[in-house]
Motif scaffolding. Structure first.
Motif, PDB file in Angstrom:
ATOM      1  N   SER A   2       0.846  -1.174   0.000  1.00 24.05           N
ATOM      2  CA  SER A   2       0.000   0.000   0.000  1.00 24.05           C
ATOM      3  C   SER A   2       0.884   1.227   0.000  1.00 24.05           C
ATOM      4  O   SER A   2       1.974   1.245   0.527  1.00 24.05           O
ATOM      5  CB  SER A   2      -0.914  -0.009   1.247  1.00 24.05           C
ATOM      6  N   PRO A  14      -8.705   5.789  -5.308  1.00 28.78           N
ATOM      7  CA  PRO A  14      -8.448   4.357  -5.271  1.00 28.78           C
ATOM      8  C   PRO A  14      -9.607   3.598  -5.879  1.00 28.78           C
ATOM      9  O   PRO A  14     -10.720   4.094  -5.964  1.00 28.78           O
ATOM     10  CB  PRO A  14      -8.316   4.067  -3.774  1.00 28.78           C
ATOM     11  N   SER A  15      -9.330   2.365  -6.269  1.00 24.68           N
ATOM     12  CA  SER A  15     -10.376   1.557  -6.861  1.00 24.68           C
ATOM     13  C   SER A  15     -11.531   1.434  -5.889  1.00 24.68           C
ATOM     14  O   SER A  15     -11.352   1.231  -4.717  1.00 24.68           O
ATOM     15  CB  SER A  15      -9.840   0.164  -7.199  1.00 24.68           C
ATOM     16  N   GLN A 187      -5.335   2.116  -0.695  1.00 26.04           N
ATOM     17  CA  GLN A 187      -5.415   0.709  -1.084  1.00 26.04           C
ATOM     18  C   GLN A 187      -4.608  -0.156  -0.104  1.00 26.04           C
ATOM     19  O   GLN A 187      -3.751  -0.949  -0.474  1.00 26.04           O
ATOM     20  CB  GLN A 187      -4.920   0.518  -2.514  1.00 26.04           C
ATOM     21  N   ARG A 198      -8.235  -4.995   0.196  1.00 25.80           N
ATOM     22  CA  ARG A 198      -7.689  -3.645   0.281  1.00 25.80           C
ATOM     23  C   ARG A 198      -8.767  -2.656   0.710  1.00 25.80           C
ATOM     24  O   ARG A 198      -9.894  -2.710   0.235  1.00 25.80           O
ATOM     25  CB  ARG A 198      -7.095  -3.224  -1.064  1.00 25.80           C
ATOM     26  N   ASP A 200      -9.990   1.203   0.753  1.00 27.06           N
ATOM     27  CA  ASP A 200      -9.768   2.364  -0.110  1.00 27.06           C
ATOM     28  C   ASP A 200      -8.814   3.372   0.522  1.00 27.06           C
ATOM     29  O   ASP A 200      -7.849   3.805  -0.088  1.00 27.06           O
ATOM     30  CB  ASP A 200     -11.105   3.049  -0.432  1.00 27.06           C
TER      31      ASP A 200
END
Length: 336
Positions: A2, A14-15, A187, A198, A200
């Motif tokens: 990370s 982040p995803s 992440q 993970r 965010d």
């Protein structure tokens, strides 16, 4: 790995927790392999294997730790003195631990799963509004605060808005607490006893302080579900950091979570005594096109309220961590 930083220029999108399911290779065995004997026994007790104190005494007498346990066979258990029933049961359990993958946070995406989690925490109902409410810790912030001015009027777009608010909260908290070790991890890899993945955003210090999940406005409930699972795993990791100091076992243990759509902000508290949230309180920041063009003052007011809450939660968690560190130093000094 990370990444972490604390400036507004850091990666801020982040995803989402709603992306395709993460590929998890960690097994249950990977989690317990570092357990000492007492942690292993505690884990076995929580898995309702119907073992008796005599069985646990064998594990203590043989000083079986997590890594040892994962290599034992039915014959090994029997040779240690276990009866045939418990020996067979434990051997099968070891096989399952070595083969069963942890669940990805992103795999928790149905309302049925949410209902299951709420039942686990004895919530009287099946909706997030049925969760016990808690009063947010609120830190008064002056209108002249430089961090508030900088972060509340700049970058008012959704892709960076959450990070902007988190960075402002950290900057204010650092100044109020004289703690420069607080930072954001993007992440962040987190794993517990049954789920992994993970987060965010994580705000960290001595340990995880707050876990933040991006949510979708049409499905905040799933944001709650995944954030609760993230908090469970982060709490497990925090506890692992403290277990060397047996004096902390009975200390109050809690962790805060945030589910945010940038417009809506929900706060969760996962504690030893149960689950609480602010689902009945409305914390909203108006990010409509009209507001962005004509009503920056309403945005500023909404941002100030949200930052005040985050700072209050951070100060509360930092105080708890400081108390743990003081106890730890006292124990170490007494043992010299």
């Amino acid at each position: 790995m990370s990444s972490h930083a604390s400036s507004p220029s850091s990666p801020s999108s982040p995803s989402s927790i709603y992306t395709d399911e993460e590929i998890i290779t960690r097994t249950m065995g990977d989690v317990i392999k570092d357990y000492d004997t007492e942690e292993l026994i505690d884990y076995l007790q929580r898995n309702n294997l119907k073992l008796i104190e005599e069985d646990f005494k064998i594990l203590r007498d043989e000083r079986v730790a997590g890594s040892d346990f994962l290599e034992l066979t039915k014959d090994d258990f029997h040779n240690y003195g276990f009866k045939r029933g418990p020996a067979s049961k434990l051997a099968k359990f070891v096989e399952e631990l070595n083969e069963t993958k942890l669940h990805a946070f992103s795999s928790y995406k149905t309302l049925d799963k949410l209902k299951e989690v709420l039942r686990k925490y004895k919530v009287n109902g099946e909706k997030i509004t049925c969760i016990k409410q808690f009063n947010s810790v609120y830190e008064e912030i002056g209108d002249d605060n430089k961090a508030l001015k900088q972060y509340s009027t700049n970058e008012a777009t959704r892709c960076v808005f959450i990070t902007s608010i988190l960075n402002a909260s950290i900057a204010i908290t650092r100044k109020l607490t004289n703690n420069e070790k607080i930072y954001i991890a993007y992440q962040d890899d987190v794993f517990g006893e049954d789920s992994s993945g993970r987060v965010d955003y994580s705000i960290k210090g001595y340990e995880d302080l707050i876990c933040i999940a991006e949510g979708k406005s049409r499905n905040v409930e799933i944001g709650y579900l995944q954030n609760i699972k993230q908090l469970e795993s982060a709490s497990h990791m925090n506890k692992r950091k403290r277990t060397a100091d047996q004096a902390f076992q009975n200390d109050e243990n809690y962790l805060y979570g945030i589910v945010s759509t940038a417009t809506e902000w929900h706060f969760i508290k996962l504690a030893t005594e149960g689950l609480c949230c602010t689902s009945k309180s409305e914390y909203r920041i108006n990010l409509s096109k009209t507001a962005l063009k004509e009503d920056l003052e309403s945005i500023r007011k909404g941002v100030k309220i949200v930052i005040s809450i985050i700072v209050g939660l951070l100060r509360d968690r930092i105080t708890m961590c400081d108390e743990h560190e003081i106890k730890k130093c006292c124990i170490q000094n007494n043992n010299k």
